[in-house]
Design an enzyme around this catalytic site. Structure first.
Site, PDB file in Angstrom:
ATOM      1  N   ASP A  97      71.812 145.610  85.054  1.00  0.00           N
ATOM      2  CA  ASP A  97      70.926 144.444  85.174  1.00  0.00           C
ATOM      3  C   ASP A  97      70.590 144.221  86.649  1.00  0.00           C
ATOM      4  OD1 ASP A  97      69.345 142.274  84.558  1.00  0.00           O
ATOM      5  OD2 ASP A  97      70.992 140.934  84.023  1.00  0.00           O
TER       6      ASP A  97
ATOM      7  N   ARG B 188      61.157 145.094  90.185  1.00  0.00           N
ATOM      8  CA  ARG B 188      60.251 144.083  90.768  1.00  0.00           C
ATOM      9  C   ARG B 188      58.865 144.607  91.115  1.00  0.00           C
ATOM     10  NH1 ARG B 188      63.471 140.330  88.751  1.00  0.00           N
ATOM     11  NH2 ARG B 188      65.333 139.867  89.966  1.00  0.00           N
TER      12      ARG B 188
ATOM     13  N   ASN C 197      59.664 142.056  83.111  1.00  0.00           N
ATOM     14  CA  ASN C 197      59.344 140.750  83.684  1.00  0.00           C
ATOM     15  C   ASN C 197      58.954 140.870  85.153  1.00  0.00           C
ATOM     16  OD1 ASN C 197      62.069 141.496  83.889  1.00  0.00           O
ATOM     17  ND2 ASN C 197      62.763 139.403  84.161  1.00  0.00           N
TER      18      ASN C 197
ATOM     19  N   HIS D  69      67.044 139.843  94.733  1.00  0.00           N
ATOM     20  CA  HIS D  69      66.340 138.689  95.304  1.00  0.00           C
ATOM     21  C   HIS D  69      66.668 138.637  96.789  1.00  0.00           C
ATOM     22  CE1 HIS D  69      65.343 136.984  91.346  1.00  0.00           C
ATOM     23  NE2 HIS D  69      66.592 137.186  90.997  1.00  0.00           N
TER      24      HIS D  69
END
Length: 453
Positions: free
Chosen positions: A317, A72, A102, A321
């Site tokens: 993976d 992140r 991403n 969050h």
């Protein structure tokens, strides 16, 4: 400061490496492994000039290489960053990671990759590398990348966090035919997902229950996208690595056996090996991820595929969050979960239950990532290799995972309450202790991974 000891000697160990578990010892000198020996350690090494670690029959293995994480950083650091997540990594026996593109902004240029490398050099406890992400219009950047320093190209054939979907067939063809590196694919068919989402929304509205997530991100979406990716790779002889396999049917596209010589390889993740759709009711959005967790038959087939070599790699993976971002059902809760700190203990716990062997855990989490990516001198216990080493108590008294154990910035784990019987006692990165009996040793111990193409 006192003079650093000449060597570190880890002895009385069960060494898990290269398909065997043998009694022996490992000698570290500086940042490298000097010797891997079997049987009793030579008495001359047991002196006060060396740092002596009595493994007392515990497992010594190479550090895990997690080739699929989302740390992140940059842009989403309210929920994770390279410092916090690399700490969680080494606490879980993961000594090297490869981070996905991403982020915000997305890592779709050579300059963006270099920016991440600079950030990791400042803070990372673990060794690091990064993917460059494909878009519909950045083929020139992909061809300009130095793939001795860049892990490969990440290609989203289905939208997920960050919306980096590549839906141009001509672009996909060019990537498969022109990129001189590994292409890692998120394989879910976007048209199937969109149609499923439309039907679910029409019937249930925006508050569709979490149990419908595997109907939206359906098995058909996975099977169709994986089929297309494999066909494209075969057409152009591309080096394809399909990420997070979640269905039994997808396994038919891959070949069992050793990874050597394979041009098409497959990964799955701990969540697909331990959870099933029957657990959405209890765990809720905590186990919502893309692709979705599927049926018990899929979990069992994936376990068998680990055992026979159809699945080549177990990676996490790891996708943190905040708890509030996970609120909601199938349409509103974000997808992804933190896994890196507990992935090795979970897999070793499954090994003690006979699901697969300890040797297979080491192969899929340490050896095969090093082979698939061509990583320089990591993933094995060998003289001359970097001393990325883990000491594991795989026969410890069972303990329960709690949120207080979590080092990821998000502060939670879907494994809370789970019983484990393997614990990471010590982790070395480049010959330095970074984790010892629950204590994290600060510092930027990690180095950039290098790839032998």
């Amino acid at each position: 400061m006192g003079k650093r000891a000449e060597k570190t000697v880890i002895y009385n160990a069960r060494i898990a490496n290269e398909g065997k578990i043998q009694a022996g010892y490992v000698i570290i000198e500086g940042e490298f492994i000097l010797e891997v020996g079997f049987g009793d350690v030579p008495g001359a090494l047991l002196n006060d000039r060396n740092t002596l670690i009595d493994a007392d029959g515990r497992l010594v293995m190479p550090g895990v290489i997690d080739e699929h994480v989302h740390f992140r950083d940059p842009g989403l650091t309210h929920k994770a960053d390279m410092l916090t997540e690399s700490r969680a990594a080494v606490a879980g026996g993961v000594t090297s990671f490869i981070d996905m593109p991403n982020t915000v902004p997305a890592t779709t240029t050579v300059a963006a990759v270099e920016g991440k490398m600079e950030r990791a050099a400042e803070v990372s406890c673990a060794n690091y590398a990064f993917f460059i992400g494909a878009t519909n219009n950045n083929i020139d950047e992909l061809l300009a990348a130095d793939y001795s320093k860049v892990a490969g190209v990440k290609l989203f054939l289905g939208s997920s966090t960050g919306n980096m979907l590549v839906d141009s067939e001509s672009t996909v063809s060019r990537i498969f035919s022109e990129v001189p590196a590994l292409i890692a694919v998120h394989a879910e068919d976007e048209s199937i997902i969109s149609a499923n989402k439309k039907l679910v929304t029409e019937k249930f509205g925006e508050d569709a229950p979490i149990e419908l997530h595997p109907l939206i991100r359906s098995r058909e979406a996975c099977i169709e996208a994986t089929r297309k990716a494999v066909e494209g790779a075969k057409k152009y002889n591309a080096r394809l690595h399909v990420l997070h396999i979640s269905t039994e049917e997808e396994l038919a596209f891959f070949t069992p056996g050793p990874v050597e010589g394979k041009r098409i390889t497959a990964e799955t993740c701990p969540q697909y090996l331990i959870f099933t759709n029957a657990q959405y009711q209890g765990y809720g959005s905590g186990i919502k991820c893309n692709p979705a967790i599927k049926m018990p038959e899929d979990r069992d087939a994936l376990r068998r595929a680990i055992a026979d070599g159809t699945i080549d790699v177990i990676a996490t993976d790891h996708a943190p969050h905040l708890p509030e971002e996970k609120a909601g059902g199938a349409l509103k809760a974000v997808s992804g979960m933190p896994m890196i700190q507990f992935s090795l203990p979970v897999m070793l716990s499954l090994a003690t239950e006979g699901v697969f062997t300890i040797e297979k855990v080491v192969e899929t989490m340490c050896h095969n990532p090093a082979k698939i990516y061509g990583i320089d001198r990591r993933g094995f216990l060998r003289p001359g290799y970097y001393a990325d080493i883990v000491l594991v108590d795989d026969q410890c008294e069972a303990y329960t995972v709690t949120s207080e154990m979590v080092l990821s910035k998000c502060g939670w784990t879907p494994l809370e309450g789970a019983p484990l019987n393997a614990k990471i006692d010590m982790t070395w990165v480049n010959g330095e202790i970074v984790w010892r009996y629950g204590v994290l040793f600060g510092g930027k111990h990690g180095k950039p991974l290098r790839f032998l193409r």
